[in-house]
Design a protein around this motif. Structure first.
Motif, mmCIF file in Angstrom:
data_model
loop_
_atom_site.group_PDB
_atom_site.id
_atom_site.type_symbol
_atom_site.label_atom_id
_atom_site.label_comp_id
_atom_site.label_asym_id
_atom_site.label_seq_id
_atom_site.Cartn_x
_atom_site.Cartn_y
_atom_site.Cartn_z
ATOM 1 N N THR A 74 0.837 -1.198 0.000
ATOM 2 C CA THR A 74 0.000 0.000 0.000
ATOM 3 C C THR A 74 0.872 1.249 0.000
ATOM 4 O O THR A 74 0.663 2.166 -0.811
ATOM 5 N N ASN A 89 -6.937 -1.439 -4.028
ATOM 6 C CA ASN A 89 -7.105 -2.312 -5.190
ATOM 7 C C ASN A 89 -5.791 -2.868 -5.738
ATOM 8 O O ASN A 89 -5.658 -4.074 -5.894
ATOM 9 N N THR A 139 -3.037 -3.150 -4.209
ATOM 10 C CA THR A 139 -2.460 -3.986 -3.159
ATOM 11 C C THR A 139 -3.043 -5.393 -3.209
ATOM 12 O O THR A 139 -2.317 -6.386 -3.260
ATOM 13 N N VAL A 140 -4.374 -5.438 -3.231
ATOM 14 C CA VAL A 140 -5.054 -6.740 -3.268
ATOM 15 C C VAL A 140 -4.673 -7.504 -4.541
ATOM 16 O O VAL A 140 -4.383 -8.698 -4.511
ATOM 17 N N THR A 141 -4.638 -6.793 -5.653
ATOM 18 C CA THR A 141 -4.299 -7.429 -6.924
ATOM 19 C C THR A 141 -2.896 -8.042 -6.882
ATOM 20 O O THR A 141 -2.682 -9.155 -7.345
#
Lengths: 118, 335, 148
Positions: free
Chosen positions: C42, C58, C60-62
């Motif tokens: 992040t 987004n 980060t999650v990806t």
């Protein structure tokens, strides 16, 4: 900066511990645990609690699967503000599209490239 | 000939002519690694699918078993085989390449002794001269059918077992050899209400105890009449339970009982509570036990293969797990 | 005396209990580590690519999903999962693993009927319950906000 990492670690780890307790004590399957966590995330967000957790813990709250429920609800509520009642169903996947799309895409590519190890 | 209530005694003489065991790499690293005829270095067994890998194991074990004799394949009167997969695909598909008539059997992990008992009975009755009895299982085909994808990161409890990758084949007929199949006890389906598919040892122990006790009653024997009473895959969970249950029926197996699931792997191989699967009892019995009998280190062995007759669908429907166990007596004879 | 009626309770002593404390510590450490890596990502996306704290989630999650999918392909994630339990299942990486592992497992049945059809075999329940619960909670909240 350090405290951000610290709280992300502690909060994220703690959510996982709750999951572990549910797995071991109530003998639920991982699918049951994941599903309950997503529901829990949506419900917590319904009371505006999950955003506070994210502010506090950062990735410690956005990385666990509970945040998926939170994002689904956020998408729904954002659209609801614009389009009212219909927006709830229109907006559900609005914020989570990146996660789901990338999971599908990377899962597909990995399946094409790799051979199961067994 | 029927003896007692649920047992058969083979009075005409049924003998093991040849045996073969084939395993995957993990079994090779286990304590019995040296006793197997062949071990594939890779879990894929040179096949492109897991199901193909299991067929390769079974085919290889048949080839090795036949290769140890000078018998031609068309001398085989019957091929009996079974495995864990839906529609017994491994056995059925391997049987495409076998000339002889084929009987497919399913007894989950008790299949090894089920096939051997049926085959012995047919030899004893004179309906068949040469019978080939086989079974197989593969870690990955069993995982994907009964549990989760192999690459899925779900945590298994310590009560779980590890499916043995392997296959075993025996060639039996009525020509005297140094190992005789003396008799068999056919098990009943026993369900003590266990419903955890990741704890099959607890579920299967009552079936094993039932068959062992029935066998001893039918033949009028005591556990000490055997050098070894071997159960199939009760693992470290089911083994003490079966001992306790036979003891309370008046048969003390202390020092006589062992479990194939605890013999095939070492404790440090991360196999949870032990090995399981059709091949578990087969690779231990058809390899190590037969070698021990040949070397006269064992004289008389009762092998009780145990099977959990579950399917993932019916477990998810909250049903309990019915189990079965079949026993076969192997004894050394001096010819 | 073990009988059919008391079997389940009589044999409990032979069944190894889950080592709850040890499992929880492992889950805490691995789960915490994955989240800390997520925090690092992040910051990285905020500093380097100019995302805001809200939008950095987004990517980060990806990225975590990509890492988990690759680890699944190399056959590492299931080992981590056996060690960490919920620690690697609860983070979004576990979601990615459930998709990638199911897809990989069914590769042998072809791209359409195998990979594509079975991809959501495990993860499907998460999406179903997520969408349904978000819909229900969203509807309740909308009605409450409108009429109260």
């Amino acid at each position: 900066m350090f405290m951000d990492f610290f709280w992300a670690f502690v909060v994220g780890g703690s959510i996982c511990v709750v999951g572990q307790i549910v797995l071991d004590v109530f003998k639920l399957t991982p699918a049951h645990v994941m599903s309950s966590f997503v529901v829990a995330g949506a419900v917590l967000d319904g009371f505006n609690l999950y955003d506070k957790l994210i502010e506090f813990a950062g990735a410690g709250a956005t990385v666990p699967i509970t945040s998926f429920g939170h994002s689904l609800l956020h998408g729904a509520m954002t659209q609801a503000e614009e389009h009212g009642f219909i927006g709830v169903s229109v907006g559900i996947f609005q914020l989570t599209s990146a996660g789901i799309a990338s999971a599908i895409l990377f899962g597909f590519i990995v399946a094409l490239i790799f051979k199961p190890k067994g | 000939m029927k003896i007692g209530k649920n047992s058969w005694q083979f009075n005409q003489g049924v003998y093991i002519q040849s045996s073969a065991t084939v395993t995957g790499p993990k079994e090779k690293q286990g304590p019995l690694g040296e006793t197997f005829d062949y071990s594939f270095e890779d879990l894929h067994c040179e096949a492109s699918t897991w199901e193909g890998a299991e067929q390769a194991l079974l085919t290889k074990s048949i080839d090795i078993c036949m290769g140890k004799t000078n018998m031609r394949e068309d001398a085989i009167d019957l091929f009996i085989s079974g495995d864990l997969l839906n529609q017994n695909v491994t056995s059925n598909y391997v049987a495409r390449n076998i000339e002889s008539p084929f009987l497919c059997v399913f007894g989950a992990c008790s299949t090894s002794m089920e096939a051997l008992a049926i085959g012995s009975s047919l030899v004893d009755s004179g309906n068949c001269k040469n019978v080939l009895a086989s079974t197989s299982s593969h870690y990955s085909t069993a995982e994907r059918q009964f549990r989760y994808p192999t690459e899925y990161g779900g945590q298994k409890p310590d009560t779980a077992t590890t499916t043995v990758t392997g296959a075993g084949t025996l060639l039996i007929n009525n020509e005297p050899s140094d190992i005789q199949i003396e008799g068999a006890t056919i098990g009943r389906v026993i369900d003590y209400g266990m419903n955890d598919p990741l704890d099959m040892g607890s579920a299967m122990a009552p079936a094993a105890a039932d068959t062992i006790v029935q066998h001893l009653k039918d033949f009028g024997r005591d556990p000490s009449d055997y050098d070894l009473i071997l159960t199939g895959d009760l693992s470290s969970v089911g083994s003490p339970i079966v001992k306790k249950m036979t003891e309370q029926s008046g048969y003390d197996m202390e020092g006589i009982h062992r479990d194939c699931g605890l013999m095939v792997y070492q404790a440090n191989q991360q196999v949870f509570s032990g090995g399981s699967g059709c091949a578990c009892s087969a690779v231990v019995t058809y390899g190590y036990i037969i070698q021990q009998l040949k070397q006269n280190k064992l004289k008389k062995v009762l092998v009780v293969a145990t099977g959990a007759l579950l399917s993932p669908t019916i477990v998810q429907q909250k049903e309990t797990i019915p189990c079965i166990a079949h026993g076969v007596v192997l004894q050394r004879v001096d010819v | 005396m073990i009988t059919k009626d008391n079997y389940a309770s009589e044999v409990k002593k032979y069944q190894p209990k889950p080592k709850l404390l040890r499992n929880c510590i492992k889950a805490f450490l691995v789960g915490g580590l994955i989240c800390a890596i997520g925090q690092g990502l992040t910051f990285f996306y905020i500093e380097v690519f100019g995302f805001t704290e809200k939008t950095a989630g987004n990517p980060t999650v990806t990225t975590l999903i990509l890492i988990a999918a690759i680890l699944t392909g190399f056959g590492v994630y299931d080992k981590i999962g056996q060690f960490a339990g919920a620690g690697s299942a609860v983070p979004v990486t576990g979601f990615a693993n459930s998709i990638a592992s199911a897809a990989l497992e069914h590769k042998s049945e072809g791209i359409v009927l195998g990979i594509a059809t079975n991809m959501f075999k495990l993860a499907g329940s998460v999406i179903v319950f997520g969408a349904v619960s978000a819909y229900v909670v969203g509807l309740i909240r909308y009605l409450v906000e409108q009429f109260l």
